[in-house]
Scaffold this active site. Structure first.
Site, PDB file in Angstrom:
ATOM      1  CD  GLU A  92      -1.483  -2.472   1.498  1.00 25.57           C
ATOM      2  OE1 GLU A  92      -2.173  -3.455   1.177  1.00 25.57           O
ATOM      3  OE2 GLU A  92      -0.382  -2.565   2.077  1.00 25.57           O
TER       4      GLU A  92
ATOM      5  CG  LEU B 146      -0.641  -3.642 -11.028  1.00 25.71           C
ATOM      6  CD1 LEU B 146      -1.402  -2.379 -10.680  1.00 25.71           C
ATOM      7  CD2 LEU B 146      -0.891  -4.037 -12.470  1.00 25.71           C
ATOM      8  CD  GLU B 147       5.392  -3.862  -5.651  1.00 23.31           C
ATOM      9  OE1 GLU B 147       6.249  -4.748  -5.469  1.00 23.31           O
ATOM     10  OE2 GLU B 147       4.889  -3.222  -4.725  1.00 23.31           O
TER      11      GLU B 147
ATOM     12  CD  GLU C  60      19.006  -4.766  -2.455  1.00 22.78           C
ATOM     13  OE1 GLU C  60      19.910  -4.326  -3.187  1.00 22.78           O
ATOM     14  OE2 GLU C  60      19.079  -5.871  -1.876  1.00 22.78           O
TER      15      GLU C  60
END
Length: 427
Positions: free
Chosen positions: A63, A340-341, A314
């Protein structure tokens, strides 16, 4: 039962549970000292703001990452109002510091007791509170209402299963939506579910999911390329990001099968919670894997089979450095993490069957061919083998992921349209 009595009973329960929650934090701190940081903040103490602020709350790492575009937009449009971020976990706090450095105050959200919330809000002095997703804390919202602070439940989502639970305590949660609370839901379905538990239809909007507004940081991409060049070079590399207890065993089973088919395959294993780093290292030792720890900072030997990423902050750069990404919390019934990352970086995505934390996003990526779903470890091994043997397919999946994100952007802009009249009215 009257709403006032229900809230009184709820608050009494929170006071009773507060020592238990603190004990859990102290216990976790034995393995991760970040849990011991700023303990006073968990009771609403901490520095006071010198001026009115915009308060944003994001519960944890995923979030917090999703708020990046929103916070940058708020700081650009309202430079006279400092933004303060609260989060509930050390990983969320670490992610915020990685994103914003020391340029923005970040603190822990306190336990939801009347006293803690009074202290927090008195110190934050918010002109507006923006609460992400499903953080429905009754005393938090009640204190905002009591002080006349406009509140937006932003990118709000609510599963169908959760509706019945909230309705069971209807009087308590209806009070959350009283006063000046505005619900900015992710979808029409989410909007109707919030209305079913007490939100006012006239104060409910649909803005989409702010997670689609994430951006590709050039520095992150560059760091990913540096990692690839310096550590794993031309080796076939995949990542299992944000894994949970019981999931590492499945991932390692799949990796063992993959190694038999794809020479030199390397797994970057990233447990979700830092306090589990040592237990995962012990698991790797018991299973006889040749592994190294990322915290060691050493070059990855050619015979290394697994790099255990026992560092925080990281993950985005690591996603940018690999050929394929499996996103954890999805092979065990956790609900999955942010697909989505890796997708925004053009990396093909694999997910398990448990996606309740982001089902709409998962279905969209699956339908558009940007992600693949597996049911178990054997399927994971098979899909990995197929992807590593087909670079063109990986490229198509990566391009599809970027396209999905691009056409679904705009939630932050729609949220700012709701923010504008609130802050203009108070200026």
């Amino acid at each position: 039962m009257p709403a006032t009595l229900v809230r009184y009973l709820y608050s009494a329960l929170m006071y009773f549970l507060q020592p238990i929650a603190l004990s859990i934090v102290l216990w976790r701190g034995l393995r991760n000292r970040r849990y011991w940081e700023s303990l006073g903040e968990r009771f609403g103490f901490g520095e006071s703001s010198d001026s009115p602020t915009i308060w944003v709350h994001a519960v944890s790492l995923g979030e917090v990452t999703a708020t990046a575009a929103l916070i940058r937009a708020l700081r650009t449009r309202y430079p006279q109002l400092p933004v303060i971020l609260t989060t509930a976990t050390p990983t969320g706090r670490a992610r915020a510091h990685a994103l914003f450095g020391d340029s923005m105050p970040v603190r822990f959200l306190p336990y939801d007791t009347p006293g803690s919330m009074r202290r927090l809000i008195a110190r934050l002095r918010p002109r507006l509170a923006i609460i992400l997703e499903t953080e429905l804390w009754p005393n938090l919202f009640n204190e905002c209402r009591r002080r006349g602070i406009p509140t937006i439940l932003a990118s709000a989502r609510l599963s169908l299963k959760s509706v019945a639970r909230y309705q069971r305590f209807g009087a308590l949660f209806r009070s959350v939506f009283s006063g000046s609370t505005l619900v900015a839901a992710q979808s029409a379905e989410d909007a109707e579910r919030f209305i079913a538990i007490g939100a006012e239809r006239g104060r409910t909007r649909i803005i989409g999911n702010v997670k689609f507004d994430l951006t590709v940081d050039a520095a992150v991409v560059e760091r990913g390329l540096e990692l690839r060049s310096a550590y794993w070079g031309t080796r076939p590399v995949w990542i299992a990001g944000s894994t949970h207890a019981g999931e590492e065993e499945l991932v390692l089973w799949a990796h063992t099968r993959l190694q038999a088919e794809v020479a030199g395959a390397l797994l970057l294993l990233v447990p979700r919670h830092p306090e589990r780093f040592q237990s995962v290292a012990d698991l790797l030792s018991r299973r006889g894997f040749r592994f190294e720890r990322r915290s060691g900072g050493n070059a990855v030997r050619p015979d290394c089979q697994v790099l255990l990423v026992d560092t925080v902050g990281e993950l985005a750069a690591l996603y940018a450095s690999v050929d394929v990404a499996f996103v954890g919390g999805s092979l065990v019934p956790v609900g999955g993490h942010n697909l989505l990352e890796p997708a925004v970086l053009g990396v093909p995505v694999i997910t398990g069957p448990y996606q309740s934390n982001g089902n709409e996003i998962a279905q969209l990526l699956l339908q558009q061919g940007a992600a693949l779903q597996v049911a178990d470890a054997p399927q994971l091994a098979e899909v990995l083998k197929q992807l590593f043997s087909d670079p063109a397919r990986r490229a198509r999946m990566g391009a599809s992921g970027r396209h999905v994100i691009e056409v679904n952007r705009g939630s932050v802009a729609r949220l700012l349209e709701l923010v504008e009249p609130i802050l203009s009215a108070g200026s």
